[in-house]
Each structure stands twice: as structure tokens, then as C-alpha cells.
Scaffold this motif. Structure first.
Motif, short mmCIF file in Angstrom:
data_model
loop_
_atom_site.label_atom_id
_atom_site.label_comp_id
_atom_site.label_asym_id
_atom_site.label_seq_id
_atom_site.Cartn_x
_atom_site.Cartn_y
_atom_site.Cartn_z
N GLY A 12 0.96 -1.23 0.08
CA GLY A 12 -0.07 -0.10 0.02
C GLY A 12 0.92 1.26 -0.02
N THR A 13 0.14 2.25 0.31
CA THR A 13 0.79 3.57 0.54
C THR A 13 1.48 3.84 1.87
N GLY A 14 2.56 4.74 2.00
CA GLY A 14 3.03 5.09 3.30
C GLY A 14 4.11 4.23 3.76
N THR A 15 4.58 4.32 4.79
CA THR A 15 5.43 3.35 5.71
C THR A 15 5.08 2.37 6.53
N PRO A 16 5.38 1.25 6.25
CA PRO A 16 5.03 0.09 7.17
C PRO A 16 5.13 0.47 8.72
N ILE A 17 4.49 -0.15 9.47
CA ILE A 17 4.94 0.01 11.05
C ILE A 17 5.90 -0.79 11.39
N ASN A 18 7.03 -0.51 12.13
CA ASN A 18 8.07 -1.49 12.58
C ASN A 18 7.83 -1.26 13.91
N LEU A 19 7.41 -2.29 14.76
CA LEU A 19 7.47 -1.98 16.26
C LEU A 19 8.60 -2.23 16.72
N ASP A 20 9.83 -2.74 16.27
CA ASP A 20 11.11 -2.67 16.88
C ASP A 20 11.46 -1.15 16.95
N ARG A 21 11.35 -0.39 16.05
CA ARG A 21 11.62 1.12 16.07
C ARG A 21 10.63 1.68 16.97
N VAL A 22 9.51 1.40 17.05
CA VAL A 22 8.29 2.19 17.81
C VAL A 22 8.79 1.98 19.38
N TRP A 23 9.17 0.68 19.57
CA TRP A 23 9.55 0.38 21.48
C TRP A 23 11.05 0.43 21.45
N SER A 24 11.88 0.64 20.58
CA SER A 24 13.31 0.77 20.87
C SER A 24 13.69 1.70 22.05
N GLY A 25 12.93 3.12 22.04
CA GLY A 25 13.03 3.93 23.19
C GLY A 25 12.95 3.41 24.44
N THR A 26 11.85 2.55 24.80
CA THR A 26 11.72 1.80 25.84
C THR A 26 12.92 1.04 26.41
N GLU A 27 13.19 0.11 25.41
CA GLU A 27 14.46 -0.79 25.91
C GLU A 27 15.72 0.02 26.15
N VAL A 28 15.95 1.16 25.44
CA VAL A 28 17.27 2.03 25.98
C VAL A 28 17.14 2.44 27.30
N ARG A 29 15.92 2.97 27.69
CA ARG A 29 15.96 3.28 29.12
C ARG A 29 15.62 2.25 30.18
N LEU A 30 15.48 1.08 29.69
CA LEU A 30 15.10 0.02 30.60
C LEU A 30 16.38 -0.30 31.78
N GLY A 31 17.63 -0.23 31.53
CA GLY A 31 18.60 -0.48 32.40
C GLY A 31 18.71 0.56 33.39
N PRO A 32 18.76 1.72 32.95
CA PRO A 32 18.94 2.83 33.87
C PRO A 32 17.75 3.11 35.00
N ALA A 33 16.53 2.82 34.48
CA ALA A 33 15.42 2.86 35.40
C ALA A 33 15.31 1.71 36.19
N ILE A 34 15.76 0.47 35.96
CA ILE A 34 15.79 -0.46 36.75
C ILE A 34 17.07 -0.49 37.87
N ASP A 35 18.02 -0.09 37.21
CA ASP A 35 19.14 0.33 38.36
C ASP A 35 18.92 1.39 39.21
N GLN A 36 18.07 2.52 38.91
CA GLN A 36 17.81 3.59 39.77
C GLN A 36 16.53 3.04 40.78
N PHE A 37 15.90 2.18 40.47
CA PHE A 37 14.62 1.59 41.17
C PHE A 37 15.56 0.54 42.24
N LEU A 38 16.37 -0.23 41.91
CA LEU A 38 16.81 -1.19 42.88
C LEU A 38 18.05 -0.37 43.66
N ALA A 39 18.51 0.55 43.25
CA ALA A 39 19.59 1.44 44.15
C ALA A 39 18.99 1.96 45.26
N THR A 40 17.89 2.61 44.93
CA THR A 40 17.08 3.34 46.17
C THR A 40 16.12 2.87 46.80
#
Length: 170
Positions: A12-40
Motif C-alpha cells: 500500500g502507500t506510506g511506511t509500514p509500522i516497524n514495532l522494533d523501532r516504535v519500542w526501541s526507546g523503551t528498551e534503551v531506558r530499561l537498564g537505567p530505570a531498573i538500576d535507579q529503582f533497585l539502588a534506592t
């Protein structure tokens, strides 16, 4: 499946949805968020909302989502969704994964969160979907999501939260 997440472009027209790209921002922040949660043993509102987003995405990333969604659409459309040659079927399913993950924000925010420490010498393991069902010692049902080899968070429907129950009327 990764085929659904990054499958071939549709014709069809337009760009297909790439969920890996949509959700990659979440995965990048996962480690620091968990580290902060567990440290404090506390969590900032921003990191808590981030973990809500991440866990909601876990719930829809499972290999059975597309099958369940396609079957639900087939039922509503008299079998025409998967057999009718819908050119955007794969993207519709991808959109549904995004929308379903967003619909899960509220139940996750309303859940009771309990930090669990593994005190055994064996690391925590989980299923291939990243979470497991939980029957809490207090009798509540929910889910457990490992954060690393020694820590997990239990999400249960606790008594300290407002719950609406449908019994024919509100």
C-alpha cells in the motif's frame, strides 16, 4: 514474533509500522530505570511511568498476540480479515499491539507493586514472554516480572486501590 515486528513492507502507500523501532526507546531506558529503582528502593514518577510502559509492552509482545487478534477480527468480520486479502492486515495487527499496550497503562498503574528479592543462590528465570502468572501469598492474583537475576516486581490487584466491578450496572 520477529516476523510480525519487522515484517516486509506492505504494498500500500506510506511506511509500514516497524514495532522494533516504535519500542526501541523503551528498551534503551530499561537498564537505567531498573538500576535507579533497585539502588534506592524508590522510583521517580518518570521511571515508574516508564516501567508501566515497558511492562505493558511485554504483555502484547508475546507470540500469540497476532493469532488472538486475527481470530478476534475474523470473528467480527465473518472470517474475511485473514482470508479476504486485506492489504493492510499486518499493519492493522501492529497498530492493535500499540493500542493494546496503551490500554494496559491504567490497570498497571492501579496495580499494587511489590519489589521481590531473590535470596537464594539460584538466579530468577522466566518464560519466553518475560513475565509469569502469580498467586500472591496474600491470595491476590497477578504477574511477576523479573528485573534482573535477583529482583522482580509483583503486580497484583491489591485491596488498597479503587476497583470498578461490572455487575450489570456501575
Amino acid at each position: 514474533s520477529s516476523d510480525l515486528l519487522d515484517g516486509p513492507p506492505y504494498t500500500g502507500t506510506g511506511t509500514p509500522i516497524n514495532l522494533d523501532r516504535v519500542w526501541s526507546g523503551t528498551e534503551v531506558r530499561l537498564g537505567p530505570a531498573i538500576d535507579q529503582f533497585l539502588a534506592t528502593r524508590t522510583i521517580s514518577p518518570e521511571n515508574w511511568l516508564f516501567l508501566v510502559k515497558f511492562i505493558s509492552e511485554l504483555f502484547v509482545r508475546g507470540p500469540g498476540f497476532a493469532t488472538r487478534f486475527d481470530a478476534r477480527m475474523d470473528k467480527r468480520l465473518g472470517g474475511r480479515y485473514t482470508t479476504g486479502g486485506w492489504i493492510h492486515q499486518r499493519d492493522n495487527t501492529r497498530f492493535a499491539m500499540i493500542m493494546e499496550s496503551q490500554r494496559l497503562y491504567w490497570p498497571l498503574m492501579a496495580a499494587e507493586w511489590t519489589l521481590l528479592e531473590n535470596v537464594s543462590s539460584r538466579p530468577l528465570v522466566t518464560s519466553d514472554v518475560g513475565y509469569a502468572g502469580l498467586a500472591h501469598v496474600e491470595g491476590n492474583m497477578g504477574y511477576v516480572v523479573p528485573l534482573n537475576a535477583n529482583w522482580a516486581v509483583a503486580l497484583t490487584n491489591g485491596d488498597r486501590h479503587l476497583r470498578l466491578v461490572w455487575r450489570g450496572q456501575w
